[in-house]
Enzyme design. Structure first.
Site, mmCIF file in Angstrom:
data_model
loop_
_atom_site.group_PDB
_atom_site.id
_atom_site.type_symbol
_atom_site.label_atom_id
_atom_site.label_comp_id
_atom_site.label_asym_id
_atom_site.label_seq_id
_atom_site.Cartn_x
_atom_site.Cartn_y
_atom_site.Cartn_z
ATOM 1 N N HIS A 211 30.235 -24.371 -72.414
ATOM 2 C CA HIS A 211 29.848 -24.543 -71.013
ATOM 3 C C HIS A 211 28.347 -24.607 -70.782
ATOM 4 C CE1 HIS A 211 29.247 -20.216 -71.318
ATOM 5 N NE2 HIS A 211 28.534 -20.291 -70.225
HETATM 6 C C1 UD1 Z 1 26.971 -19.128 -65.141
HETATM 7 C C2 UD1 Z 1 25.776 -18.446 -65.777
HETATM 8 C C3 UD1 Z 1 25.936 -18.437 -67.287
HETATM 9 C C4 UD1 Z 1 27.279 -17.885 -67.704
HETATM 10 C C5 UD1 Z 1 28.373 -18.651 -66.992
HETATM 11 C C6 UD1 Z 1 29.739 -18.119 -67.377
HETATM 12 C C7 UD1 Z 1 23.616 -18.716 -64.622
HETATM 13 C C8 UD1 Z 1 22.281 -19.344 -64.721
HETATM 14 N N1 UD1 Z 1 24.534 -19.133 -65.502
HETATM 15 O O1 UD1 Z 1 26.924 -20.488 -65.533
HETATM 16 O O2 UD1 Z 1 24.923 -17.651 -67.853
HETATM 17 O O3 UD1 Z 1 27.428 -18.006 -69.095
HETATM 18 O O4 UD1 Z 1 28.160 -18.523 -65.580
HETATM 19 O O5 UD1 Z 1 30.775 -18.817 -66.825
HETATM 20 O O6 UD1 Z 1 23.811 -17.885 -63.771
HETATM 21 N N2 UD1 Z 1 31.993 -23.825 -60.745
HETATM 22 C C9 UD1 Z 1 33.246 -23.875 -60.203
HETATM 23 N N3 UD1 Z 1 33.850 -22.700 -59.843
HETATM 24 C C10 UD1 Z 1 33.235 -21.501 -59.961
HETATM 25 C C11 UD1 Z 1 31.935 -21.464 -60.505
HETATM 26 C C12 UD1 Z 1 31.336 -22.627 -60.883
HETATM 27 O O7 UD1 Z 1 33.833 -24.926 -60.074
HETATM 28 O O8 UD1 Z 1 33.841 -20.469 -59.620
HETATM 29 C C13 UD1 Z 1 31.340 -25.079 -61.172
HETATM 30 C C14 UD1 Z 1 30.548 -25.712 -60.078
HETATM 31 O O9 UD1 Z 1 30.619 -27.078 -60.237
HETATM 32 C C15 UD1 Z 1 29.138 -25.260 -60.397
HETATM 33 C C16 UD1 Z 1 29.142 -25.195 -61.894
HETATM 34 O O10 UD1 Z 1 30.476 -24.808 -62.240
HETATM 35 O O11 UD1 Z 1 28.172 -26.115 -59.877
HETATM 36 C C17 UD1 Z 1 28.165 -24.232 -62.466
HETATM 37 O O12 UD1 Z 1 28.333 -22.935 -61.896
HETATM 38 P P1 UD1 Z 1 27.109 -21.892 -61.905
HETATM 39 O O13 UD1 Z 1 27.539 -20.608 -61.322
HETATM 40 O O14 UD1 Z 1 25.889 -22.539 -61.333
HETATM 41 O O15 UD1 Z 1 26.768 -21.692 -63.435
HETATM 42 P P2 UD1 Z 1 27.713 -21.599 -64.721
HETATM 43 O O16 UD1 Z 1 27.580 -22.847 -65.500
HETATM 44 O O17 UD1 Z 1 29.080 -21.121 -64.384
#
Ligand code: UD1
Length: 375
Positions: A211
């Site tokens: 991821h």
């Molecule tokens: C975040 C953490 C990362 C961790 C990861 C675990 C930061 C900088 N990154 O990354 O360190 O390893 O979580 O999962 O804080 N999304 C969904 N549903 C959700 C959450 C996210 O669909 O419940 C999708 C959205 O498109 C979003 C993308 O995932 O834009 C990224 O989510 P985000 O919370 O920004 O960071 P992660 O990649 O999940």
């Protein structure tokens, strides 16, 4: 007011669960409130994990959701600040290195509230990684820093953090692992529940998660990795739990279909007990996760980390972890090695014994008292 214990994203939950349990056991001395920033909001990324880990429902959910790093961090700050003003907490406790960790630490520090950082001092040395920025800054803001491995202190001293603020307590993530392992779900049961035939897993399987933006946001990196997985799947069944970000990028690049291949079992993000079951019985784990590098070391299962660096060097030095980078040939060579001779054996690092949260609770109670923060 109460200690505010903050979670935002999936990897925070396994770290916080044993901490709130230990605080609850300590009674009024560690009166606390669980706050969720809402960074992760999908039921698959949240509700199941809360239930699996025995985490109580958060008292507050700030509902920030997704966005750019700037938007997300700023939104957490804007919504957390009035809460801190209203509740006047004795301390704000943050875990790990996600955007919510930094945002809440910064709000607390500006309001003169002591910041406690659990899992402090880990460094990959790679500032292109958003989590590295969060780690460095959170540790600068923290008044009290709890570490998982002794090497973390050297990192902190190099950045000018006073040694007196740092306490080596062990790894709360392993507290959760050891507490939950007896309830881990057998992989066969999991696959059957997903409507898949578990028979191919009888001779072993590998677990895959990916991821990191650096791996999944560029087709020229992700494509070859997917092809390497297809190659490996001809030797060993792969169970691949897809993070929503990864699924979205695979769709965007038109790569999702390539995972529709023999030996590849695609699943949505899994619950904690499902992942524990999958990992503990795996021949190997292939991942770019931080937490899984530690969990595999605790479980004694070989881990191939699809990154060029790690902030958790003890998992390589003492544990079962090998950094294979993002070159598909290196990944396949690493996997062949495990298939040929079973891979690294490793040993469990010091104080990864299931009692880190107890040590934090005992230490923090004394620290708050000494620092005049008792209620
Ligand atoms: C975040 C953490 C990362 C961790 C990861 C675990 C930061 C900088 N990154 O990354 O360190 O390893 O979580 O999962 O804080 N999304 C969904 N549903 C959700 C959450 C996210 O669909 O419940 C999708 C959205 O498109 C979003 C993308 O995932 O834009 C990224 O989510 P985000 O919370 O920004 O960071 P992660 O990649 O999940």
């Amino acid at each position: 007011g109460p200690i505010l214990c903050v979670v935002g994203a999936r990897p925070n939950y396994m770290k916080m669960a044993p901490i709130v349990r230990a605080f609850a056991a300590a009674g009024p001395a560690l009166d606390h409130l669980l706050v969720h920033t809402g960074q992760h909001y999908d039921p698959a990324m949240n509700d199941r994990l809360f239930a699996d880990l025995g985490l109580p429902a958060p008292a507050v959910n700030l509902g920030v959701g997704s966005g750019s790093h700037a938007e997300q961090t700023a939104e957490v700050m804007k919504r957390f600040d009035p809460l801190v003003e209203r509740l006047n907490p004795r301390a704000v406790l943050v875990v790990g290195d996600v955007n919510s960790t930094l945002a809440c630490a910064l709000v607390a520090a500006k309001r003169g509230v002591p910041v406690v950082h659990v899992e402090a001092g880990l460094r990959s040395g790679d500032r292109t990684m958003p989590e590295e920025i969060n780690r460095v800054l959170t540790d600068q803001l923290a008044d009290l820093l709890y570490t998982t491995e002794r090497g973390a202190l050297d990192n902190l001293l190099r950045e000018g953090v006073a040694a007196g603020r740092v306490e080596f307590v062990g790894n709360v993530m392993i507290d959760s692992l050891l507490a939950s392992l007896p309830r881990a779900m057998p992989p066969e049961q999991l696959l059957r529940a997903a409507g898949l035939d578990p028979a191919p897993l009888a001779a072993g399987h590998a677990v895959v998660t990916l991821h990191r933006p650096s791996n999944v946001d560029h087709a020229e990196v992700l494509g070859p990795l997917i092809d390497a997985l297809r190659t490996l799947a001809r030797r060993l069944p792969l169970v691949f739990a897809l993070h929503p970000r990864t699924r979205a990028q695979l769709e965007r690049f038109g790569l999702l279909g390539r995972l529709d291949a023999p030996g590849i079992f695609l699943l949505p993000p899994q619950g904690y007990l499902e992942m524990l079951g999958l990992m503990s019985r795996a021949v190997m784990v292939l991942t770019d996760s931080g937490g899984m590098q530690e969990e595999t070391t605790a479980l004694g299962v070989p881990c191939l980390t699809i990154r060029h660096n790690t902030e958790r060097p003890i998992t390589v030095e003492q544990g079962t972890n090998t950094l294979v980078g993002t070159d598909p040939r290196a990944l396949l060579a690493g996997a062949e090695e495990v298939l040929a001779n079973g891979g690294k054996r490793g040993r469990v690092p010091e104080l990864w014994d299931g009692r880190a949260a107890e040590r934090i609770a005992a230490h923090l109670a004394g620290w708050l008292e000494r620092n005049g923060q008792a209620c």
